[in-house]
Design a protein around this motif. Structure first.
Motif, short mmCIF file in Angstrom:
data_model
loop_
_atom_site.label_atom_id
_atom_site.label_comp_id
_atom_site.label_asym_id
_atom_site.label_seq_id
_atom_site.Cartn_x
_atom_site.Cartn_y
_atom_site.Cartn_z
N ASP A 1 0.81 -1.22 0.00
CA ASP A 1 0.00 0.00 0.00
C ASP A 1 0.84 1.27 0.00
OD1 ASP A 1 -2.66 -1.08 0.06
OD2 ASP A 1 -2.30 -1.67 2.13
N THR A 2 2.12 1.15 0.35
CA THR A 2 2.99 2.32 0.48
C THR A 2 4.35 2.04 -0.16
OG1 THR A 2 3.97 1.56 2.57
CG2 THR A 2 1.92 2.83 2.72
N GLU A 3 5.14 3.09 -0.31
CA GLU A 3 6.50 2.92 -0.84
C GLU A 3 7.31 1.99 0.05
OE1 GLU A 3 7.86 3.83 -3.58
OE2 GLU A 3 6.53 5.36 -4.40
N ASP A 4 7.11 2.07 1.37
CA ASP A 4 7.84 1.19 2.28
C ASP A 4 7.44 -0.26 2.07
OD1 ASP A 4 9.64 0.81 4.62
OD2 ASP A 4 7.80 0.09 5.55
N ASP A 5 6.15 -0.51 1.87
CA ASP A 5 5.69 -1.88 1.58
C ASP A 5 6.35 -2.39 0.29
OD1 ASP A 5 3.94 -1.77 3.76
OD2 ASP A 5 2.24 -1.13 2.52
N LEU A 6 6.40 -1.52 -0.71
CA LEU A 6 7.00 -1.91 -1.99
C LEU A 6 8.46 -2.28 -1.81
CD1 LEU A 6 6.20 -1.96 -5.08
CD2 LEU A 6 7.33 0.26 -5.24
N ARG A 7 9.17 -1.51 -0.99
CA ARG A 7 10.57 -1.80 -0.72
C ARG A 7 10.73 -3.14 -0.02
NH1 ARG A 7 13.13 -1.82 3.67
NH2 ARG A 7 11.48 -0.71 4.80
N ARG A 8 9.88 -3.39 1.00
CA ARG A 8 9.98 -4.65 1.74
C ARG A 8 9.65 -5.85 0.85
NH1 ARG A 8 6.69 -5.69 5.93
NH2 ARG A 8 5.09 -4.20 5.30
N ALA A 9 8.65 -5.70 -0.01
CA ALA A 9 8.29 -6.79 -0.92
C ALA A 9 9.41 -7.06 -1.91
CB ALA A 9 7.00 -6.45 -1.66
N ASN A 10 10.02 -5.99 -2.40
CA ASN A 10 11.15 -6.14 -3.33
C ASN A 10 12.29 -6.89 -2.65
OD1 ASN A 10 12.42 -5.20 -5.98
ND2 ASN A 10 13.91 -4.46 -4.49
N GLU A 11 12.60 -6.51 -1.42
CA GLU A 11 13.69 -7.18 -0.69
C GLU A 11 13.37 -8.65 -0.44
OE1 GLU A 11 14.10 -4.79 2.78
OE2 GLU A 11 15.23 -3.20 1.77
N ALA A 12 12.11 -8.94 -0.09
CA ALA A 12 11.71 -10.32 0.20
C ALA A 12 11.83 -11.20 -1.05
CB ALA A 12 10.29 -10.35 0.74
N ILE A 13 11.38 -10.68 -2.18
CA ILE A 13 11.45 -11.47 -3.41
C ILE A 13 12.89 -11.64 -3.87
CG2 ILE A 13 10.89 -11.41 -5.88
CD1 ILE A 13 8.10 -10.47 -5.11
N LEU A 14 13.69 -10.59 -3.74
CA LEU A 14 15.11 -10.72 -4.10
C LEU A 14 15.81 -11.76 -3.24
CD1 LEU A 14 16.16 -7.01 -4.77
CD2 LEU A 14 15.92 -8.85 -6.45
N ARG A 15 15.48 -11.81 -1.94
CA ARG A 15 16.06 -12.83 -1.07
C ARG A 15 15.66 -14.22 -1.54
NH1 ARG A 15 14.66 -9.22 3.16
NH2 ARG A 15 12.75 -10.43 3.56
N THR A 16 14.41 -14.39 -1.91
CA THR A 16 13.94 -15.69 -2.37
C THR A 16 14.65 -16.11 -3.66
OG1 THR A 16 11.76 -15.35 -1.37
CG2 THR A 16 11.91 -17.01 -3.11
N LEU A 17 14.77 -15.16 -4.59
CA LEU A 17 15.45 -15.46 -5.85
C LEU A 17 16.91 -15.79 -5.61
CD1 LEU A 17 13.93 -12.67 -8.13
CD2 LEU A 17 13.34 -15.10 -8.10
N HIS A 18 17.55 -15.06 -4.70
CA HIS A 18 18.96 -15.33 -4.40
C HIS A 18 19.12 -16.71 -3.79
CE1 HIS A 18 23.09 -14.58 -3.26
NE2 HIS A 18 22.82 -14.96 -2.02
N ALA A 19 18.20 -17.10 -2.90
CA ALA A 19 18.28 -18.42 -2.27
C ALA A 19 18.14 -19.53 -3.31
CB ALA A 19 17.21 -18.55 -1.20
N LYS A 20 17.28 -19.31 -4.31
CA LYS A 20 17.11 -20.32 -5.36
C LYS A 20 18.34 -20.45 -6.24
CE LYS A 20 12.06 -20.02 -5.77
NZ LYS A 20 10.93 -19.63 -6.67
N ASP A 21 19.03 -19.32 -6.42
CA ASP A 21 20.20 -19.33 -7.31
C ASP A 21 21.49 -19.75 -6.61
OD1 ASP A 21 18.62 -18.46 -9.37
OD2 ASP A 21 19.10 -16.33 -9.11
N THR A 22 21.44 -19.83 -5.28
CA THR A 22 22.63 -20.19 -4.53
C THR A 22 22.69 -21.71 -4.34
OG1 THR A 22 22.56 -18.08 -3.32
CG2 THR A 22 23.91 -19.87 -2.38
N PRO A 23 23.70 -22.37 -4.90
CA PRO A 23 23.77 -23.84 -4.77
C PRO A 23 24.05 -24.25 -3.34
CG PRO A 23 25.76 -22.97 -5.79
CD PRO A 23 24.81 -21.82 -5.70
N GLU A 24 23.46 -25.40 -2.95
CA GLU A 24 23.71 -25.92 -1.61
C GLU A 24 25.13 -26.50 -1.54
OE1 GLU A 24 20.78 -28.71 -0.46
OE2 GLU A 24 19.10 -27.33 -0.69
#
Length: 258
Positions: A234-257
């Motif tokens: 709903d706000t710019e802060d929400d947008l920032r938090r959502a962006n960070e959360a999705i980037l973390r998820t994408l990074h975790a998928k791309d990082t080999p175990e």
């Protein structure tokens, strides 16, 4: 969009109401998160749920229609004057037939197929006509009026939704069982069709929560628990938090175990 692949009583479709004229965050459904418009994240997450027969964007915006068509997303134009997402679903239901309609907000980029599965689970019971979700409420949101709280009966029926902190811990006992409402819903067709004819709700107007119209008119909403949190943008802060959360998820998928 196909409307005859299965009998309407058996079909389950997801509708994503997508207004562009948000007052707090203009054009938010087309704002980018991790390089993709937010609406794309929502649509593709819904598509991953095997319980859905179709996913459809419902919008009043030519820009959203153009974006949907460019990506091959099913979409339809709905009137500008729809007062709520549920009203927009009601318009869709006039021409797109199903037994159950899932209302997925276009500003929920952390949507997961598990959310939809939890929404649909209670419909195995004949008495269930409307469902929604709740998740454990983080301490930071307990007193936050933008985080809607819900209390339920033992069978999952919603007793009340509020922007206030409910239940009120009068004796300051350290109660930590607050539940945060997640703004996703599912409706049997007959319940969705009743919505515009329900008497206007004073509580709905006071709290600015459309689900209270059902409760105040004696219609039960069943609340399914989920452990998967979302970030309603709903706000710019929400947008920032959502962006960070999705980037973390994408990074975790791309990082080999290792």
């Amino acid at each position: 969009m196909s409307t005859d692949s299965a009998p309407s009583s058996q079909r389950v479709i997801a509708v994503i109401p997508a207004r562009l004229a948000s007052s707090r965050l203009p054009r938010k459904v087309l704002r980018e998160i991790a390089g993709e418009p937010m609406l794309a994240w929502v649509y593709r997450a819904a598509q991953q749920c095997p319980l859905l027969d179709d996913v459809l964007i419902a919008t009043d915006s030519a820009d959203v229609m153009e974006f949907a068509q460019s990506r091959g997303f099913a979409a339809m134009l709905t009137p500008v004057d729809c007062a709520s997402g549920t009203d927009r679903l009601h318009v869709v239901a006039q021409s797109v037939f199903a037994g159950i309609y899932v209302n997925i907000q276009g500003d929920e980029p952390l949507l997961r197929p598990e959310h939809i599965e939890a929404l649909l689970a209670p419909f195995s019971r004949a008495e269930v006509g409307v469902t929604t979700l709740s998740t454990p409420c983080a301490a930071v949101d307990v007193d936050n009026p933008n985080a809607v709280k819900v209390v339920t009966a033992r069978d999952g029926r919603a007793l009340y939704f509020s922007r206030a902190t409910i239940p009120h811990d009068r004796d300051r006992s350290g109660f930590a069982g607050y539940r945060k409402h997640l703004g996703l819903y599912a409706y049997r067709r007959e319940m969705l069709l009743r919505f515009p004819d329900l008497a206007a709700s004073r509580l709905e107007e006071i709290e600015k929560l459309e689900q209270l119209r059902f409760l105040e008119n004696g219609i039960d909403i069943y609340v399914s628990p989920t452990n998967f949190e979302t970030i309603g943008v709903d706000t710019e802060d929400d947008l920032r938090r959502a962006n960070e959360a999705i980037l973390r998820t994408l990074h975790a998928k791309d990082t080999p175990e290792r």
